[in-house]
Design a protein around this motif. Structure first.
Motif, PDB file in Angstrom:
ATOM      1  N   UNK A  13       0.846  -1.182   0.000  1.00 25.25           N
ATOM      2  CA  UNK A  13       0.000   0.000   0.000  1.00 25.25           C
ATOM      3  C   UNK A  13       0.887   1.239   0.000  1.00 25.25           C
ATOM      4  N   UNK A  14       0.399   2.319  -0.578  1.00 25.39           N
ATOM      5  CA  UNK A  14       1.182   3.555  -0.585  1.00 25.39           C
ATOM      6  C   UNK A  14       0.341   4.674   0.002  1.00 25.39           C
ATOM      7  N   UNK A  15       1.043   5.679   0.501  1.00 25.78           N
ATOM      8  CA  UNK A  15       0.353   6.815   1.094  1.00 25.78           C
ATOM      9  C   UNK A  15       1.363   7.858   1.523  1.00 25.78           C
ATOM     10  N   UNK A  25       5.268  13.205   3.102  1.00 32.72           N
ATOM     11  CA  UNK A  25       6.336  12.460   2.444  1.00 32.72           C
ATOM     12  C   UNK A  25       5.755  11.131   1.991  1.00 32.72           C
ATOM     13  N   UNK A  26       6.008  10.782   0.733  1.00 34.20           N
ATOM     14  CA  UNK A  26       5.504   9.509   0.213  1.00 34.20           C
ATOM     15  C   UNK A  26       6.145   8.360   0.979  1.00 34.20           C
ATOM     16  N   UNK A  27       5.348   7.354   1.291  1.00 35.51           N
ATOM     17  CA  UNK A  27       5.865   6.159   1.940  1.00 35.51           C
ATOM     18  C   UNK A  27       5.091   4.944   1.467  1.00 35.51           C
ATOM     19  N   UNK A  28       5.585   3.767   1.829  1.00 29.09           N
ATOM     20  CA  UNK A  28       5.008   2.518   1.370  1.00 29.09           C
ATOM     21  C   UNK A  28       4.905   1.551   2.541  1.00 29.09           C
ATOM     22  N   UNK A  29       3.786   0.860   2.633  1.00 32.16           N
ATOM     23  CA  UNK A  29       3.591  -0.183   3.628  1.00 32.16           C
ATOM     24  C   UNK A  29       3.752  -1.519   2.918  1.00 32.16           C
TER      25      UNK A  29
END
Length: 66
Positions: A13-15, A25-29
């Motif tokens: 997932x991204x957010x 800040x863009x991040x990824x789970x």
């Protein structure tokens, strides 16, 4: 190799990660992938990378290869 669940096809997932000042800040789970040997309906054993959630379901259905 893509970080995807071998059975369900679920991916990361991204957010945004938000600071107290609401800076984004863009991040990824990422998924919690585990290597496991699974038995299909025909009794054939194969090695897959599945998420921890899928692994729980496989244990419940008793489909893990011993």
């Amino acid at each position: 190799m893509a970080r995807k669940d071998g059975l369900t096809g679920k991916g990361a997932l991204s957010g945004n990660s938000r600071s107290h000042a609401m800076n984004a800040n863009k991040r990824k789970w990422n998924l919690n992938l585990q290597k496991v040997q699974v038995m299909d309906e025909a009794g054939k054993v194969m090695t897959l990378r599945v998420s921890a959630r899928t692994l729980r379901t496989l244990k419940k259905q008793n489909r893990l290869a011993k």
